[in-house]
Design an enzyme around this catalytic site. Structure first.
Site, PDB file in Angstrom:
ATOM      1  N   LEU C  46      13.832 -40.149   4.556  1.00 45.54           N
ATOM      2  CA  LEU C  46      14.851 -39.660   3.478  1.00 45.54           C
ATOM      3  C   LEU C  46      15.980 -40.377   3.531  1.00 45.54           C
ATOM      4  O   LEU C  46      16.416 -40.962   4.755  1.00 45.54           O
ATOM      5  CB  LEU C  46      15.229 -38.044   3.609  1.00 45.54           C
ATOM      6  CG  LEU C  46      14.057 -37.226   3.530  1.00 45.54           C
ATOM      7  CD1 LEU C  46      14.440 -35.728   3.956  1.00 45.54           C
ATOM      8  CD2 LEU C  46      13.223 -37.580   2.428  1.00 45.54           C
ATOM      9  N   GLY C  91      10.386 -39.015   6.771  1.00 52.14           N
ATOM     10  CA  GLY C  91       9.758 -38.538   5.676  1.00 52.14           C
ATOM     11  C   GLY C  91       9.012 -39.658   5.158  1.00 52.14           C
ATOM     12  O   GLY C  91       7.774 -39.544   4.477  1.00 52.14           O
ATOM     13  N   ASN C 114      10.462 -38.267  13.924  1.00 48.00           N
ATOM     14  CA  ASN C 114      11.427 -38.232  14.902  1.00 48.00           C
ATOM     15  C   ASN C 114      12.698 -37.414  14.561  1.00 48.00           C
ATOM     16  O   ASN C 114      13.892 -37.758  15.182  1.00 48.00           O
ATOM     17  CB  ASN C 114      11.770 -39.823  14.936  1.00 48.00           C
ATOM     18  CG  ASN C 114      12.295 -40.351  13.801  1.00 48.00           C
ATOM     19  OD1 ASN C 114      11.770 -40.067  12.827  1.00 48.00           O
ATOM     20  ND2 ASN C 114      13.196 -41.321  13.967  1.00 48.00           N
ATOM     21  N   GLU C 115      12.547 -36.561  13.874  1.00 43.26           N
ATOM     22  CA  GLU C 115      13.727 -36.067  13.130  1.00 43.26           C
ATOM     23  C   GLU C 115      14.638 -35.064  14.631  1.00 43.26           C
ATOM     24  O   GLU C 115      15.569 -35.307  14.468  1.00 43.26           O
ATOM     25  CB  GLU C 115      13.526 -34.827  12.350  1.00 43.26           C
ATOM     26  CG  GLU C 115      13.116 -34.961  10.989  1.00 43.26           C
ATOM     27  CD  GLU C 115      11.776 -35.548  10.676  1.00 43.26           C
ATOM     28  OE1 GLU C 115      10.850 -35.709  11.809  1.00 43.26           O
ATOM     29  OE2 GLU C 115      11.188 -35.771   9.512  1.00 43.26           O
TER      30      GLU C 115
END
Lengths: 238, 238, 238
Positions: C46, C91, C114-115
């Site tokens: 994103l 994303g 990996n957020e």
């Protein structure tokens, strides 16, 4: 855990575990390693003395404290590792399964939910923890048999994550896991952890009273008391 | 199973299987091995003659008997092993998947839910059985493709548990599995088994009539009848 | 995807992706390969510019278009393959996970959700996609850590299906997958695919508005805006 000789989970040890977990959470603990002072047993599981000729009130307190301990451990915001430095049957295996990572000392110790071999049924939340760790197929196979896994078997099936040479090596590997987590944003990390564990947690939270009643009814059966009596006589002879 | 030439699951064979399973349960059977008298086919799956120009009442009885057979096999209190001594497509694979353990004779036979290749869709409970055995990812891949697994592939993905040299070896390995279970407390063992299989069983139990209707509607489609006719003409030429 | 330099998923790229997916479905597409024009990035995920000092209406449109894109891709009736020819975080990983098959160019690229490392939480449908691909245990471990997998690690855990030498090889392997599917009866194939993906799809469909609100609330937090500002200054220095 340091309740000689084998860290049997009686009411006292469970209260101590639960209180420690509550305290760690309040103190914004950065990570926890669960291990044993015994040279050969991680935890022998639930103390059958709590089930033999039980006092109803104490038995209820015993079971709800076990539930509380598991809920706190399984949903802890801080990272948790089991350094499994000895045999780990039944309730001992549950504690290990509830941590985020498992390092086990090889090669001679064993681990598993072996309730079936003793003629009892692992509660559904014990089953859920095994299923989450090793998948539906292997969990069904392990629990119908009450299988105790060797360290190599446990690694192969995913029941543990790493093998260590001895306790010091297990602690060192456990610390490596915690180090890897320590740089992470704590709130994001714990939110993801609970998101993954929510369905399993809620299943017990919504069925706590029924789960407690099942345990109390079970230990009230004359057949169960007879079996416990015979089992204890076998232990005495050893 | 001994319905030459390929143990096609028609109404007669399904009634015989279901009645045997009911009888074994009543007689407190200690364990069952499901195998085939055919030298090359475990079971060819559902008999398409039961779907071709169907009589409505018989077709309904055919499908509900298949459901009954699966429910009895999948939830049996006694341990079950499939000694898969031949090809095992579609309904044959379902029978194998419903046992607790699978030993398959190598190297030339194949096993899988291949309905997609025939232009039909495996019922949801067939899908569930595959998912429980090999996990979500591999089950989706296998069923979208209608994949028939070689014995080596089946072992690798977890669709079978062991490879045998020939039928005698398969029976012997199946007996080893039953021996391992035979010393266990029967009630605890069967309670754990059903606890693991409950969600999958209930999904069919709650949707039996819809599942039956879907089958009856499906075989009523002119397109399906035409496809069956073409398929049978191909078989005749062979 | 050909939005230099790194296929950041901003509103424009998402609209283009969604419109393409809608068009492919209408045109009875036989199969799709999702890949990148960039030599080193599949998709960077994103675009944080869509979250920085957001206009409420555009931010809402951004998120609902992301949802639409995922729903179309995840439930497409035609077969889909990701030819992952570069890094694929967050994303970008979601897009790859939503295809039916994943081929990745080795050895130097990485892939993962990996957020957590960025202090944010992957939405529940991102989590579901990872769980469906690699199972409960490995998905929890990967997401709590925000782990980026090397190509070898990704293959071992089942996050990708094959390794390719370079982009041409990845496309060739992706075409092999599509060839294998192309002979199959299309309706049966897509019905099975959607049956497997239904529960995951419905979880978002039933919670779309809550999911959108969570995103909008998140980017409205002053702390988040500060973090984004700091992150962008770091990028500028590079």
């Amino acid at each position: 855990m340091q309740k000689p000789p084998v860290n049997s989970l009686n009411l006292d040890l469970l209260v101590a575990l639960r209180d420690t977990l509550v305290k760690l959470e309040k103190e914004k603990c950065k990570g926890m390693i669960l291990t044993s002072e015994s040279p050969s047993v991680f935890s022998a599981g639930l103390d059958i003395m709590e089930m033999y000729r039980p006092d109803h009130n104490r038995a209820r307190k015993f079971w709800t404290t076990l539930q509380d301990t598991w809920i706190k451990l399984y949903s802890s915001p801080y990272p948790t590792v089991a350094a499994i430095n000895g045999h780990s049957p039944a309730g001992g295996c549950l504690l290990a399964l509830s941590c985020e990572y498992r390092v086990m000392v090889g090669p001679k110790f064993t681990i598993g939910l072996n309730e079936t071999q003793l003629g009892i049924v692992a509660p559904f939340w014990f089953q859920d923890c095994m299923r989450n760790a090793i998948g539906e197929r292997q969990a069904e196979l392990a629990l119908t048999l009450g299988k105790m896994f060797s360290v190599d078997e446990a690694l192969k099936v995913g029941l543990i994550d790493e093998i260590a040479k001895d306790k010091a090596d297990a602690i060192s590997k456990a610390e490596d896991f915690l180090d890897e987590q320590s740089g992470l944003p704590a709130l994001a990390r714990s939110t993801v952890k609970v998101a993954f564990r929510e369905a399993t947690l809620n299943r017990l939270l919504k069925n706590r009273e029924a789960d407690t009643k099942m345990f109390l009814d079970f230990i009230s059966m004359p057949k169960v008391q007879q079996a416990l009596e015979m089992y204890m006589q076998t232990l005495k002879k050893k």
